[in-house]
Design a protein around this motif. Structure first.
Motif, PDB file in Angstrom:
ATOM      1  N   GLN A  72      19.172 -26.933  69.420  1.00 51.75           N
ATOM      2  CA  GLN A  72      17.950 -27.222  69.043  1.00 51.75           C
ATOM      3  C   GLN A  72      17.060 -25.944  68.554  1.00 51.75           C
ATOM      4  O   GLN A  72      15.939 -26.107  67.910  1.00 51.75           O
ATOM      5  CB  GLN A  72      17.056 -27.956  70.453  1.00 51.75           C
ATOM      6  CG  GLN A  72      17.220 -26.972  71.464  1.00 51.75           C
ATOM      7  CD  GLN A  72      18.345 -27.464  72.409  1.00 51.75           C
ATOM      8  OE1 GLN A  72      19.321 -28.089  72.016  1.00 51.75           O
ATOM      9  NE2 GLN A  72      18.330 -27.032  73.879  1.00 51.75           N
ATOM     10  N   LYS A  73      17.647 -24.739  69.142  1.00 54.41           N
ATOM     11  CA  LYS A  73      16.682 -23.652  68.607  1.00 54.41           C
ATOM     12  C   LYS A  73      17.663 -22.594  67.832  1.00 54.41           C
ATOM     13  O   LYS A  73      17.059 -21.648  67.532  1.00 54.41           O
ATOM     14  CB  LYS A  73      16.237 -22.926  69.977  1.00 54.41           C
ATOM     15  CG  LYS A  73      15.151 -22.146  69.872  1.00 54.41           C
ATOM     16  CD  LYS A  73      14.351 -21.477  71.093  1.00 54.41           C
ATOM     17  CE  LYS A  73      12.853 -20.940  70.787  1.00 54.41           C
ATOM     18  NZ  LYS A  73      12.382 -20.322  72.082  1.00 54.41           N
ATOM     19  N   GLY A  74      18.859 -23.092  67.605  1.00 56.14           N
ATOM     20  CA  GLY A  74      19.529 -22.074  66.798  1.00 56.14           C
ATOM     21  C   GLY A  74      21.135 -22.218  67.155  1.00 56.14           C
ATOM     22  O   GLY A  74      21.391 -22.829  68.214  1.00 56.14           O
ATOM     23  N   TYR A  75      21.866 -21.673  66.563  1.00 55.03           N
ATOM     24  CA  TYR A  75      23.378 -21.675  66.714  1.00 55.03           C
ATOM     25  C   TYR A  75      23.971 -20.440  67.764  1.00 55.03           C
ATOM     26  O   TYR A  75      23.421 -19.370  67.483  1.00 55.03           O
ATOM     27  CB  TYR A  75      24.309 -21.449  65.571  1.00 55.03           C
ATOM     28  CG  TYR A  75      24.199 -22.819  64.601  1.00 55.03           C
ATOM     29  CD1 TYR A  75      24.836 -24.123  64.790  1.00 55.03           C
ATOM     30  CD2 TYR A  75      23.129 -22.567  63.590  1.00 55.03           C
ATOM     31  CE1 TYR A  75      24.608 -24.856  63.750  1.00 55.03           C
ATOM     32  CE2 TYR A  75      23.280 -23.773  62.603  1.00 55.03           C
ATOM     33  CZ  TYR A  75      23.832 -24.840  62.855  1.00 55.03           C
ATOM     34  OH  TYR A  75      23.826 -25.870  61.968  1.00 55.03           O
ATOM     35  N   GLN A  76      24.545 -20.739  68.620  1.00 52.13           N
ATOM     36  CA  GLN A  76      25.152 -19.786  69.329  1.00 52.13           C
ATOM     37  C   GLN A  76      26.734 -19.797  69.027  1.00 52.13           C
ATOM     38  O   GLN A  76      27.068 -20.212  67.905  1.00 52.13           O
ATOM     39  CB  GLN A  76      25.268 -20.042  70.867  1.00 52.13           C
ATOM     40  CG  GLN A  76      23.841 -20.047  71.438  1.00 52.13           C
ATOM     41  CD  GLN A  76      23.763 -20.155  72.967  1.00 52.13           C
ATOM     42  OE1 GLN A  76      24.608 -20.082  73.686  1.00 52.13           O
ATOM     43  NE2 GLN A  76      22.526 -20.680  73.275  1.00 52.13           N
ATOM     44  N   THR A  77      27.568 -18.832  69.657  1.00 53.98           N
ATOM     45  CA  THR A  77      28.903 -18.414  69.115  1.00 53.98           C
ATOM     46  C   THR A  77      29.891 -19.736  68.886  1.00 53.98           C
ATOM     47  O   THR A  77      30.295 -19.856  67.622  1.00 53.98           O
ATOM     48  CB  THR A  77      29.539 -17.701  70.285  1.00 53.98           C
ATOM     49  OG1 THR A  77      28.646 -16.555  70.469  1.00 53.98           O
ATOM     50  CG2 THR A  77      30.924 -17.009  69.687  1.00 53.98           C
ATOM     51  N   GLY A  78      29.521 -20.758  69.858  1.00 53.69           N
ATOM     52  CA  GLY A  78      30.734 -21.670  69.738  1.00 53.69           C
ATOM     53  C   GLY A  78      30.073 -22.933  68.939  1.00 53.69           C
ATOM     54  O   GLY A  78      30.884 -23.932  68.640  1.00 53.69           O
ATOM     55  N   ASP A  79      28.807 -22.782  68.555  1.00 53.01           N
ATOM     56  CA  ASP A  79      28.167 -24.332  68.234  1.00 53.01           C
ATOM     57  C   ASP A  79      28.702 -24.577  66.672  1.00 53.01           C
ATOM     58  O   ASP A  79      29.029 -25.742  66.473  1.00 53.01           O
ATOM     59  CB  ASP A  79      26.688 -24.099  68.002  1.00 53.01           C
ATOM     60  CG  ASP A  79      26.105 -24.018  69.637  1.00 53.01           C
ATOM     61  OD1 ASP A  79      26.525 -24.570  70.533  1.00 53.01           O
ATOM     62  OD2 ASP A  79      25.193 -23.196  69.593  1.00 53.01           O
ATOM     63  N   GLU A  80      28.747 -23.564  65.884  1.00 52.91           N
ATOM     64  CA  GLU A  80      28.897 -23.973  64.613  1.00 52.91           C
ATOM     65  C   GLU A  80      30.560 -24.367  64.551  1.00 52.91           C
ATOM     66  O   GLU A  80      30.757 -25.044  63.507  1.00 52.91           O
ATOM     67  CB  GLU A  80      28.726 -22.621  63.450  1.00 52.91           C
ATOM     68  CG  GLU A  80      27.654 -22.380  63.291  1.00 52.91           C
ATOM     69  CD  GLU A  80      27.127 -21.060  62.151  1.00 52.91           C
ATOM     70  OE1 GLU A  80      27.327 -19.836  62.788  1.00 52.91           O
ATOM     71  OE2 GLU A  80      26.728 -21.376  61.070  1.00 52.91           O
ATOM     72  N   THR A  81      31.421 -23.711  65.170  1.00 57.81           N
ATOM     73  CA  THR A  81      32.775 -23.961  65.028  1.00 57.81           C
ATOM     74  C   THR A  81      32.970 -25.500  65.682  1.00 57.81           C
ATOM     75  O   THR A  81      33.756 -26.281  64.969  1.00 57.81           O
ATOM     76  CB  THR A  81      33.537 -23.201  66.124  1.00 57.81           C
ATOM     77  OG1 THR A  81      33.528 -21.784  65.640  1.00 57.81           O
ATOM     78  CG2 THR A  81      35.082 -23.497  66.107  1.00 57.81           C
ATOM     79  N   LEU A  82      32.365 -25.646  66.750  1.00 58.89           N
ATOM     80  CA  LEU A  82      32.495 -27.225  67.150  1.00 58.89           C
ATOM     81  C   LEU A  82      32.012 -28.149  66.295  1.00 58.89           C
ATOM     82  O   LEU A  82      32.576 -29.210  65.907  1.00 58.89           O
ATOM     83  CB  LEU A  82      31.727 -27.159  68.704  1.00 58.89           C
ATOM     84  CG  LEU A  82      31.786 -28.659  69.120  1.00 58.89           C
ATOM     85  CD1 LEU A  82      31.732 -28.717  70.642  1.00 58.89           C
ATOM     86  CD2 LEU A  82      30.537 -29.474  68.827  1.00 58.89           C
ATOM     87  N   ILE A  83      30.711 -27.761  65.591  1.00 65.42           N
ATOM     88  CA  ILE A  83      30.381 -28.933  64.476  1.00 65.42           C
ATOM     89  C   ILE A  83      30.853 -29.240  63.294  1.00 65.42           C
ATOM     90  O   ILE A  83      31.371 -30.021  62.786  1.00 65.42           O
ATOM     91  CB  ILE A  83      28.675 -28.522  64.155  1.00 65.42           C
ATOM     92  CG1 ILE A  83      27.854 -28.580  65.458  1.00 65.42           C
ATOM     93  CG2 ILE A  83      28.353 -29.216  63.117  1.00 65.42           C
ATOM     94  CD1 ILE A  83      26.523 -28.190  64.927  1.00 65.42           C
ATOM     95  N   ALA A  84      31.423 -27.932  62.839  1.00 64.46           N
ATOM     96  CA  ALA A  84      32.684 -28.073  61.675  1.00 64.46           C
ATOM     97  C   ALA A  84      33.721 -28.891  62.202  1.00 64.46           C
ATOM     98  O   ALA A  84      34.630 -29.442  61.351  1.00 64.46           O
ATOM     99  CB  ALA A  84      32.840 -26.610  61.296  1.00 64.46           C
ATOM    100  N   SER A  85      34.569 -28.895  63.499  1.00 66.50           N
ATOM    101  CA  SER A  85      35.632 -29.375  63.855  1.00 66.50           C
ATOM    102  C   SER A  85      35.267 -31.016  64.055  1.00 66.50           C
ATOM    103  O   SER A  85      36.281 -31.955  64.067  1.00 66.50           O
ATOM    104  CB  SER A  85      36.048 -28.790  65.325  1.00 66.50           C
ATOM    105  OG  SER A  85      36.089 -27.762  65.296  1.00 66.50           O
ATOM    106  N   LEU A  86      33.993 -31.381  64.065  1.00 71.54           N
ATOM    107  CA  LEU A  86      33.741 -32.942  64.532  1.00 71.54           C
ATOM    108  C   LEU A  86      34.482 -34.010  63.734  1.00 71.54           C
ATOM    109  O   LEU A  86      34.872 -34.915  64.213  1.00 71.54           O
ATOM    110  CB  LEU A  86      32.136 -33.091  64.577  1.00 71.54           C
ATOM    111  CG  LEU A  86      31.596 -32.590  65.765  1.00 71.54           C
ATOM    112  CD1 LEU A  86      30.229 -32.550  65.183  1.00 71.54           C
ATOM    113  CD2 LEU A  86      31.641 -33.251  66.848  1.00 71.54           C
ATOM    114  N   PRO A  87      34.438 -33.899  62.443  1.00 74.04           N
ATOM    115  CA  PRO A  87      35.349 -34.883  61.556  1.00 74.04           C
ATOM    116  C   PRO A  87      36.531 -35.206  61.936  1.00 74.04           C
ATOM    117  O   PRO A  87      37.137 -36.207  62.168  1.00 74.04           O
ATOM    118  CB  PRO A  87      35.098 -34.424  60.126  1.00 74.04           C
ATOM    119  CG  PRO A  87      33.717 -33.725  59.993  1.00 74.04           C
ATOM    120  CD  PRO A  87      33.743 -33.110  61.520  1.00 74.04           C
ATOM    121  N   GLN A  88      37.295 -33.965  61.919  1.00 78.79           N
ATOM    122  CA  GLN A  88      38.783 -33.981  62.319  1.00 78.79           C
ATOM    123  C   GLN A  88      38.965 -34.570  63.889  1.00 78.79           C
ATOM    124  O   GLN A  88      39.764 -35.002  63.951  1.00 78.79           O
ATOM    125  CB  GLN A  88      39.370 -32.590  62.128  1.00 78.79           C
ATOM    126  CG  GLN A  88      41.048 -32.650  62.442  1.00 78.79           C
ATOM    127  CD  GLN A  88      41.505 -31.069  62.276  1.00 78.79           C
ATOM    128  OE1 GLN A  88      40.763 -30.151  62.235  1.00 78.79           O
ATOM    129  NE2 GLN A  88      42.772 -31.174  62.199  1.00 78.79           N
TER     130      GLN A  88
END
Length: 447
Positions: free
Chosen positions: A119-135
């Motif tokens: 909600q206020k920005g990305y932390q270390t693992g957030d971008e990785t998790l979101i990019a992983s979501l479709p797979q």
């Protein structure tokens, strides 16, 4: 309970579709964090299969002993973006597969918590998790995901909103069912027992039992007895009914807590519909006096229903929490489906209803050619309603490749089927592609 109350509860179960929608065990995975992802995943599997090994058995025993249907037994865990960040892996499929294996090993219906709080920005693992979501959603069976993109205190992360539109499009192209297992939130709560948005917040105990009850059929039946009465009578009738339903949830939660040796958390009193005849929030609203849900007056009727449900629940139990209120998922509610097919309910009216009920644009099928930026704009609108009104809102929209408006899409089970709905074809791309953040509202500064 006296004999009349026992008989009344029995009638609610047998004739009015009353059930415990879920008992959900929340499990903290903070003690499973490890820089070696293989070790972390083994810890996760071991903890879940140890803590939840008796969850399904105990749920089935309570069903048999009290003759109360418990439709789902589920698990929620600490947001995986927090747990997996220490590993520095470039993809979190391994973590999702571990959750899937653990859920299957203990026999639950779903496991939630493949989640990120941005909600206020990305932390270390957030971008990785979101990019992983479709797979992840395409290659697992029981894993549910959520992303919180905004809050009243922090505003709306429009970069995340933009990204989630593309994630939803990509996931739909892999498998149309993937997006039924993913929710995009504003003001997500830490104790929600309902999927697909359940996760175990970091402020929660190590392990806890939360209960989600339902019962729109019970409310409709009660309202049938007060036809023509004033709104004062209608509101009191709903409160009294919600009180009885919540008491049943408290009983199940207390018994499950004792037998599992796990603290009892909350009862989520949400009127969660199913495709079954007579188990519809839309039909409750129509019983209040609407010819069909979606017509003028729908938002007012829903506001009263939602408020009365919460008041009745709070009177019955001091542990009411989660999302408690009324859900309006289109595919899971026979009355909502009828209203869409009749042309009286559209996305714009559903958005207005979101301002006064639980969650938001839920289980809505749209044509697969919908632009990613349009999905992002739907998310932004819902997040704005949540942010300004200091309430939880969410989007679970399902693009259906090759489908056109008016087609029907079958999801099966409690997810039901959905008519493919029209969306506004005017572009929102220039707005969405600005990026940045929508600031928190002035009334968020309460200190």
């Amino acid at each position: 309970m006296d004999i009349e109350n026992i008989l009344e509860t029995s009638r609610m179960i047998s004739n009015q579709n009353l059930d415990i929608r879920t008992i959900t065990m929340g499990i903290s995975l903070l003690d499973c964090i490890d820089s070696d992802s293989d070790k972390a995943c083994q810890k996760i599997y071991d903890k879940i299969t140890t803590q939840a090994k008796n969850l399904v058995r105990v749920g089935e025993e309570i069903e048999a002993e009290y003759n109360i249907p418990i439709v789902n037994k589920r698990i929620s865990v600490t947001p995986i973006s927090i747990i997996a960040a220490a590993s520095h892996d470039k993809n979190y499929l391994k973590y999702a597969q571990t959750l899937d294996r653990a859920a299957k090993a203990v026999g639950v219906n779903f496991i939630g918590g493949f989640s990120a709080l941005v909600q206020k920005g990305y932390q270390t693992g957030d971008e990785t998790l979101i990019a992983s979501l479709p797979q992840v959603l395409a290659e697992t069976d029981l894993v549910c995901a959520s992303v919180n993109v905004g809050s009243t205190r922090s505003g709306i992360n429009m970069d995340a909103v933009n990204q989630m539109g593309h994630v939803i499009k990509e996931a739909a192209e892999l498998d149309v069912m993937t997006n039924a297992k993913m929710v995009v939130f504003c003001n997500a709560v830490e104790d929600n027992p309902f999927m697909a948005g359940a996760f175990h917040g970091v402020g929660e105990r190590d392990v806890v039992i939360n209960v989600g009850v339902s019962g729109p059929g019970v409310v409709k039946s009660a309202l049938e007895k007060v036809k023509g009465e004033s709104f004062d009578v209608v509101a009191n009738t709903i409160k009294e009914t919600a009180f009885k339903v919540t008491r049943m949830g408290q009983l199940v939660g207390t018994v499950a807590s004792e037998r599992l040796g796990v603290p009892f958390g909350i009862v989520d009193l949400s009127l969660a519909p199913t495709p079954a005849v007579g188990d519809s929030v839309a039909q409750v609203l129509e019983e209040i006096g609407l010819e069909q849900v979606g017509t003028h007056g729908t938002t007012a009727a829903l506001a009263m229903l939602n408020d009365a449900v919460k008041k009745g629940g709070i009177m019955a139990c001091n542990r009411v929490g989660g999302l408690s209120g009324a859900f309006i998922p289109v595919s899971e509610d026979a009355g909502m489906i009828d209203a869409v097919n009749a042309g009286s309910l559209n996305l714009e009216k559903l958005e207005a209803m979101t301002a006064v009920c639980s969650v938001g644009l839920d289980m809505i099928a749209v044509p697969g050619d919908v632009p990613a930026e349009t999905i992002s704009a739907m998310i932004a609108d819902e997040a704005a309603i949540g942010m300004i009104n200091n309430k939880t809102t969410a989007v679970r929209v399902i693009p259906v490749p090759g489908a056109k408006v008016g087609d029907a899409v079958e999801f099966g089970g409690l997810l039901g089927h959905a008519p493919v709905m029209s969306y506004n074809h005017k572009s929102s791309a220039a707005m969405i592609n600005r990026g940045g953040a929508i600031p928190a509202p002035i009334h968020s500064f309460k200190n």
